[in-house]
Motif scaffolding. Structure first.
Motif, PDB file in Angstrom:
ATOM      1  N   ALA A 134     -50.710   8.045   8.620  1.00  0.00           N
ATOM      2  CA  ALA A 134     -49.964   6.870   9.112  1.00  0.00           C
ATOM      3  C   ALA A 134     -50.101   6.764  10.625  1.00  0.00           C
ATOM      4  O   ALA A 134     -50.287   5.672  11.178  1.00  0.00           O
TER       5      ALA A 134
ATOM      6  N   ARG B 223     -51.690   3.709  12.700  1.00  0.00           N
ATOM      7  CA  ARG B 223     -50.840   3.015  13.675  1.00  0.00           C
ATOM      8  C   ARG B 223     -51.568   2.863  15.022  1.00  0.00           C
ATOM      9  O   ARG B 223     -51.522   1.814  15.658  1.00  0.00           O
TER      10      ARG B 223
ATOM     11  N   THR C 298     -53.144  -1.703   8.891  1.00  0.00           N
ATOM     12  CA  THR C 298     -52.083  -1.640   7.885  1.00  0.00           C
ATOM     13  C   THR C 298     -52.366  -0.429   7.010  1.00  0.00           C
ATOM     14  O   THR C 298     -53.480  -0.266   6.505  1.00  0.00           O
TER      15      THR C 298
ATOM     16  N   LEU D  85     -42.916   4.876   2.631  1.00  0.00           N
ATOM     17  CA  LEU D  85     -42.509   4.090   3.805  1.00  0.00           C
ATOM     18  C   LEU D  85     -41.719   4.966   4.775  1.00  0.00           C
ATOM     19  O   LEU D  85     -41.876   4.854   5.992  1.00  0.00           O
TER      20      LEU D  85
ATOM     21  N   ASP E 149     -47.011   1.459   5.817  1.00  0.00           N
ATOM     22  CA  ASP E 149     -46.538   0.081   6.028  1.00  0.00           C
ATOM     23  C   ASP E 149     -46.276  -0.619   4.699  1.00  0.00           C
ATOM     24  O   ASP E 149     -45.418  -1.485   4.611  1.00  0.00           O
TER      25      ASP E 149
ATOM     26  N   GLY F 127     -42.785  -3.619   1.139  1.00  0.00           N
ATOM     27  CA  GLY F 127     -42.889  -3.407   2.588  1.00  0.00           C
ATOM     28  C   GLY F 127     -41.924  -4.284   3.350  1.00  0.00           C
ATOM     29  O   GLY F 127     -40.818  -4.571   2.871  1.00  0.00           O
ATOM     30  N   SER F 128     -42.382  -4.774   4.500  1.00  0.00           N
ATOM     31  CA  SER F 128     -41.494  -5.580   5.350  1.00  0.00           C
ATOM     32  C   SER F 128     -41.350  -6.981   4.763  1.00  0.00           C
ATOM     33  O   SER F 128     -42.198  -7.452   3.987  1.00  0.00           O
TER      34      SER F 128
ATOM     35  N   PHE G   5     -44.373  -9.007   5.856  1.00  0.00           N
ATOM     36  CA  PHE G   5     -45.601  -8.784   5.101  1.00  0.00           C
ATOM     37  C   PHE G   5     -45.499  -9.378   3.686  1.00  0.00           C
ATOM     38  O   PHE G   5     -46.385 -10.119   3.241  1.00  0.00           O
TER      39      PHE G   5
END
Ligand SMILES: Cc1ncc(COP(=O)(O)O)c(C=O)c1O
Length: 397
Positions: free
Chosen positions: A174, A178, A183, A199, A204, A227-228, A231
């Motif tokens: 991750a 990043r 992603t 997560l 992500d 996810g978010s 997204f």
């Protein structure tokens, strides 16, 4: 409402209670909304809903209350703000790749992801749109660090892997993703949020095939991205509602009800699988067993850090080759000879001639998938019965 008192409920509670929506009839069990479209009270209301000025259901390829409940429950279990349900796991992976990547972009994935995933991320699908894909053949962090570079838009892995149970360091990879702004997506089918929450470790996006443990009884196809809000609801949703690989309300309803027992089932799958892995390790007909929570597994320490259980899937090589492996498989009476996994019914497969049969012999060799390898997705039958079923064939070797 759960969570109203400020206390975060435990996973067992979320699996049963999170995401439920009640209709004006006040049903106790979540309702199945088997409808293609939704009625508006006036032309003005229809217009506002179509422009997004007013919330409301329009058409089930876009949104549906039963599918919403599935998404809300899965998001709660993964500890995410949002989820987006899809027609299958592969629909989720295709939606992810098409949402994140454009021509000229670069994908990095592991050589041990599901075969169809490699086809989508690689030359047969994304390659046609000018996206390149680099396959990392091992769990080595040095190898991942070399592959992930500026221009990498998507990093994708599956841990533990199928069928060799390789364990990948989610937090470390991750961090690499990043740094280049890629992603980072983790396929969490094997563990589910009941055993592993990618997560929280820095991923992500989490990918699911709901056809596996989320339903848990081998009944319906389904998938999801988690996810978010940005997204799932803005970027990936736009692609999905237009291209149409949305989850069917009936499938969402089955998987939603299946999720109520997910934590309970995953603990039982893990307990059964570990006991079987230990028994197989001591069997004279067995050469090697691959299971993440087995003390002899090279990724055991990492697996115990990332996962609260080993999951259902193990593989083992018998002494001999294809003939001996097939003899063990053909002797079973309880386990089903089928390629699926994530079912309360145990399944048995010979990866080299089925699930991984389309790989070249060299690629199979590199992945450690030999002719003597057997994969078992351990279900919830009694441990004694499963041992007796496998002992019948192993005793003949
Ligand atoms: C780890 C993993 N991811 C994704 C998929 C694809 O899921 P589906 O068959 O629901 O498209 C599978 C299917 O076997 C799988 O094993």
């Amino acid at each position: 409402m759960i969570g109203d008192d400020g206390r975060t409920p435990d996973l067992d509670t979320l699996a049963i209670r999170a995401g439920g929506l009640r209709s004006p009839f006040n049903e106790h069990s979540e309702a199945l909304f088997a409808t293609v479209s939704f009625v508006h009270e006036s032309a003005a209301m229809a217009a506002k809903r179509f422009t997004g000025e007013e919330p409301g259901y329009i058409y089930s390829r876009f949104t549906n209350p039963t599918v919403d409940m599935f998404e809300r429950r899965l998001a709660a279990l993964e500890g995410a703000p949002a989820a987006l349900a899809t027609a299958s796991g592969m629909a989720a992976i295709t939606t992810l790749a098409m949402t994140v990547c454009s021509a000229g972009d670069h994908i990095v994935t592991s050589g041990s992801v599901f075969g169809s995933t490699l086809n989508v991320l690689g030359a047969p699908v994304m390659g046609k749109f000018g996206v390149t894909c680099e396959v990392v053949p091992s769990t080595s962090l040095d190898a991942w660090a070399q592959a992930i570079r500026p221009g990498t838009r998507l990093v994708f892995l599956e841990t533990p892997s199928n069928p060799m149970a390789d364990v990948f360091d989610i937090a470390a990879i991750a961090e690499m993703a990043r740094k280049v702004g890629a992603t980072f997506a983790v396929d969490n089918c094997f563990c589910t949020p009941a055993l592993q929450r990618p997560l929280a470790l820095g991923a992500d996006v989490v990918v699911h095939s709901a056809s596996k443990h989320l339903d848990g009884q081998g009944r319906v196809m389904g998938g999801a991205l988690v996810g978010s809000e940005e997204f799932c609801r803005e970027r990936a949703y736009g692609f999905l509602r237009t291209t149409g690989a949305s989850m069917a309300p009936f499938n969402a309803w089955v998987a939603l009800k299946g999720m109520e027992t997910l934590p309970l089932r995953m603990r039982a799958h893990s307990e059964n699988a570990l006991a079987l892995a230990r028994w197989l390790s001591a069997h004279p007909g067995v050469e090697r067993v691959h299971y993440p929570f087995l003390e002899s597994h090279p990724g055991a320490t990492l697996a115990r850090r990332q996962q609260s259980g080993g999951g259902a899937v193990l593989s083992f090589s018998v002494r001999g080759g294809r003939e001996e492996a097939w003899r063990v498989i053909d002797a079973v009476r309880i386990l089903s000879i089928t390629g699926n996994l994530g079912d309360v019914k145990s399944t048995i497969t010979h990866p080299a001639t089925t699930t991984h049969g389309r790989m070249s012999a060299a690629a199979r060799e590199a992945a450690g998938i030999g002719e003597s390898l057997i994969r078992v997705a351990v279900g919830l039958e009694s441990q004694e019965d499963l041992r007796a079923d496998l002992a019948r064939g192993l005793g003949q070797l």
